[in-house]
Design a protein around this motif. Structure first.
Motif, PDB file in Angstrom:
ATOM      1  N   UNK A  65     -34.923 -69.799 -41.030  1.00 57.91           N
ATOM      2  CA  UNK A  65     -36.102 -68.958 -40.842  1.00 57.91           C
ATOM      3  C   UNK A  65     -36.060 -67.740 -41.766  1.00 57.91           C
ATOM      4  N   UNK A  66     -34.864 -67.170 -41.925  1.00 66.48           N
ATOM      5  CA  UNK A  66     -34.706 -66.009 -42.815  1.00 66.48           C
ATOM      6  C   UNK A  66     -34.966 -66.420 -44.259  1.00 66.48           C
ATOM      7  N   UNK A  67     -34.486 -67.589 -44.650  1.00 64.56           N
ATOM      8  CA  UNK A  67     -34.710 -68.075 -46.012  1.00 64.56           C
ATOM      9  C   UNK A  67     -36.203 -68.277 -46.274  1.00 64.56           C
ATOM     10  N   UNK A  68     -36.915 -68.825 -45.297  1.00 64.69           N
ATOM     11  CA  UNK A  68     -38.365 -69.016 -45.438  1.00 64.69           C
ATOM     12  C   UNK A  68     -39.080 -67.671 -45.576  1.00 64.69           C
ATOM     13  N   UNK A  69     -38.647 -66.709 -44.793  1.00 65.06           N
ATOM     14  CA  UNK A  69     -39.235 -65.367 -44.856  1.00 65.06           C
ATOM     15  C   UNK A  69     -38.995 -64.741 -46.223  1.00 65.06           C
ATOM     16  N   UNK A  70     -37.767 -64.866 -46.739  1.00 60.61           N
ATOM     17  CA  UNK A  70     -37.435 -64.329 -48.054  1.00 60.61           C
ATOM     18  C   UNK A  70     -38.254 -65.012 -49.148  1.00 60.61           C
ATOM     19  N   UNK A  71     -38.351 -66.336 -49.060  1.00 66.66           N
ATOM     20  CA  UNK A  71     -39.086 -67.074 -50.084  1.00 66.66           C
ATOM     21  C   UNK A  71     -40.547 -66.646 -50.122  1.00 66.66           C
ATOM     22  N   UNK A  72     -41.138 -66.454 -48.941  1.00 70.60           N
ATOM     23  CA  UNK A  72     -42.531 -66.007 -48.889  1.00 70.60           C
ATOM     24  C   UNK A  72     -42.683 -64.627 -49.521  1.00 70.60           C
ATOM     25  N   UNK A  73     -41.714 -63.725 -49.286  1.00 69.46           N
ATOM     26  CA  UNK A  73     -41.768 -62.384 -49.870  1.00 69.46           C
ATOM     27  C   UNK A  73     -41.622 -62.433 -51.383  1.00 69.46           C
ATOM     28  N   UNK A  75     -42.473 -64.995 -53.369  1.00 67.93           N
ATOM     29  CA  UNK A  75     -43.727 -65.534 -53.904  1.00 67.93           C
ATOM     30  C   UNK A  75     -44.807 -64.454 -53.910  1.00 67.93           C
ATOM     31  N   UNK A  76     -44.861 -63.691 -52.836  1.00 65.90           N
ATOM     32  CA  UNK A  76     -45.881 -62.643 -52.689  1.00 65.90           C
ATOM     33  C   UNK A  76     -45.721 -61.543 -53.734  1.00 65.90           C
ATOM     34  N   UNK A  77     -44.482 -61.264 -54.124  1.00 62.50           N
ATOM     35  CA  UNK A  77     -44.200 -60.152 -55.037  1.00 62.50           C
ATOM     36  C   UNK A  77     -43.683 -60.610 -56.393  1.00 62.50           C
ATOM     37  N   UNK A  78     -43.917 -61.853 -56.754  1.00 58.50           N
ATOM     38  CA  UNK A  78     -43.285 -62.455 -57.932  1.00 58.50           C
ATOM     39  C   UNK A  78     -43.496 -61.647 -59.208  1.00 58.50           C
ATOM     40  N   UNK A 215     -37.829 -53.350 -49.511  1.00 60.34           N
ATOM     41  CA  UNK A 215     -38.215 -53.331 -48.101  1.00 60.34           C
ATOM     42  C   UNK A 215     -38.925 -54.624 -47.707  1.00 60.34           C
ATOM     43  N   UNK A 216     -39.836 -55.080 -48.554  1.00 63.51           N
ATOM     44  CA  UNK A 216     -40.602 -56.280 -48.240  1.00 63.51           C
ATOM     45  C   UNK A 216     -39.714 -57.515 -48.180  1.00 63.51           C
ATOM     46  N   UNK A 217     -38.613 -57.498 -48.928  1.00 58.39           N
ATOM     47  CA  UNK A 217     -37.713 -58.651 -48.935  1.00 58.39           C
ATOM     48  C   UNK A 217     -36.538 -58.496 -47.968  1.00 58.39           C
ATOM     49  N   UNK A 231     -33.252 -64.836 -51.938  1.00 57.00           N
ATOM     50  CA  UNK A 231     -32.816 -63.453 -51.811  1.00 57.00           C
ATOM     51  C   UNK A 231     -31.365 -63.475 -51.349  1.00 57.00           C
ATOM     52  N   UNK A 232     -30.511 -62.773 -52.069  1.00 57.19           N
ATOM     53  CA  UNK A 232     -29.082 -62.751 -51.769  1.00 57.19           C
ATOM     54  C   UNK A 232     -28.676 -61.292 -51.559  1.00 57.19           C
ATOM     55  N   UNK A 233     -28.086 -60.991 -50.430  1.00 55.26           N
ATOM     56  CA  UNK A 233     -27.711 -59.615 -50.105  1.00 55.26           C
ATOM     57  C   UNK A 233     -26.186 -59.504 -50.072  1.00 55.26           C
ATOM     58  N   UNK A 234     -25.661 -58.590 -50.865  1.00 60.16           N
ATOM     59  CA  UNK A 234     -24.229 -58.346 -50.874  1.00 60.16           C
ATOM     60  C   UNK A 234     -23.544 -58.882 -52.118  1.00 60.16           C
ATOM     61  N   UNK A 235     -22.333 -58.374 -52.350  1.00 59.23           N
ATOM     62  CA  UNK A 235     -21.536 -58.811 -53.497  1.00 59.23           C
ATOM     63  C   UNK A 235     -20.860 -60.124 -53.135  1.00 59.23           C
ATOM     64  N   UNK A 236     -21.562 -61.227 -53.370  1.00 61.97           N
ATOM     65  CA  UNK A 236     -21.094 -62.538 -52.913  1.00 61.97           C
ATOM     66  C   UNK A 236     -20.119 -63.190 -53.877  1.00 61.97           C
TER      67      UNK A 236
END
Length: 255
Positions: A65-73, A75-78, A215-217, A231-236
């Motif tokens: 669900x989080x991945x879908x939310x990120x993907x939508x953000x 696309x919205x802000x591409x 913020x949006x992402x 969207x990837x958060x953190x030094x992975x």
């Protein structure tokens, strides 16, 4: 109680999923509900691994669900993420995958992330890299980011900016205006123009744009990345970043 025992797995599943049918059921008497609760309790005690399975499934669904939310953000802000003139583009400007990093000059993890980014640029000639200032760690970070934006304003090619970026982010001590100005001078920036550009509305507009995107992402720290639609958060780490680039490029970790 025995007449209910065969219902234990189904009732457990319904109860753990919060099924309205269980929550609002009026068809059971108080005695029957008590028996059902006891059955579920005993079943869990006898099969505690069920809770692990439920937890794993819940985590899987939340991640999806989080991945879908990120993907939508994304696309919205591409346009603003990948092609804004307020970002600094380095690497292959015509690359087939765009790697966007949001960073703070006082972020310790961003120092390691810079090494990862440079390694990726060196090993992947098809990678486009976009850098976005995201100063979340106090006034010194904001000052350093403001100077960075002013450096970008007089360096469209991004070469001096990248030199400045490495010098300031790789240096010791807390970044602030003084350290950022010194780094800018060291890489040959026109200091008179830099002072003038620092007062430009463009500096504020750039940081406002970056904060709005973050913020949006759902970015709550640095470093954070956008790679393709991910969207990837953190030094992975560089290996994980390579996998994300592969997914963006060809749909799998290794193309």
């Amino acid at each position: 109680m025995p007449r209910f025992r065969f219902l234990a797995p189904a009732l457990l599943a319904l109860a753990l999923c919060g099924a309205p049918a269980i929550a609002s059921a009026q068809s059971f008497s108080d005695t029957q509900r008590g028996e059902i609760e006891t059955i579920i309790k005993n079943y869990l005690l006898a099969h505690p691994e069920v809770l692990e399975e439920v937890s794993a499934e819940l985590s899987k669904r939340q991640t999806a669900a989080e991945a879908e939310k990120h993907e939508a953000a994304v696309v919205r802000n591409a346009q603003a993420i990948f092609s804004s003139p307020r970002g600094v583009t380095v690497g292959n400007k015509d690359g087939d995958v765009t790697f966007v990093e949001f960073f703070d000059y006082n972020c310790g993890y961003c120092k390691r992330a810079m090494t990862d980014m440079l390694e990726l640029m060196k090993s992947d000639s098809r990678l486009k890299v976009v850098l976005k200032e995201f100063p979340v760690l106090g006034p010194g970070s904001v000052e350093a980011a403001q100077v960075a934006v002013a450096v970008r304003m007089q360096d469209p090619a991004g070469k001096k900016y990248l030199d400045f970026h490495q010098k300031l982010l790789g240096g010791k001590g807390q970044a602030d205006k003084a350290r950022a100005m010194a780094a800018a001078k060291d890489v040959g920036v026109d200091m008179a123009k830099l002072e003038k550009d620092l007062a430009s509305p463009e500096v504020r507009a750039t940081l406002e744009e970056n904060f709005k995107l973050a913020e949006d992402m759902g970015m709550n720290g640095t470093p954070s990345y956008v790679i393709g639609k991910q969207v990837v958060i953190g030094a992975v780490g560089v290996d994980s970043l390579k996998e994300k680039i592969g997914v963006a490029r060809c749909g799998k970790a290794i193309c």
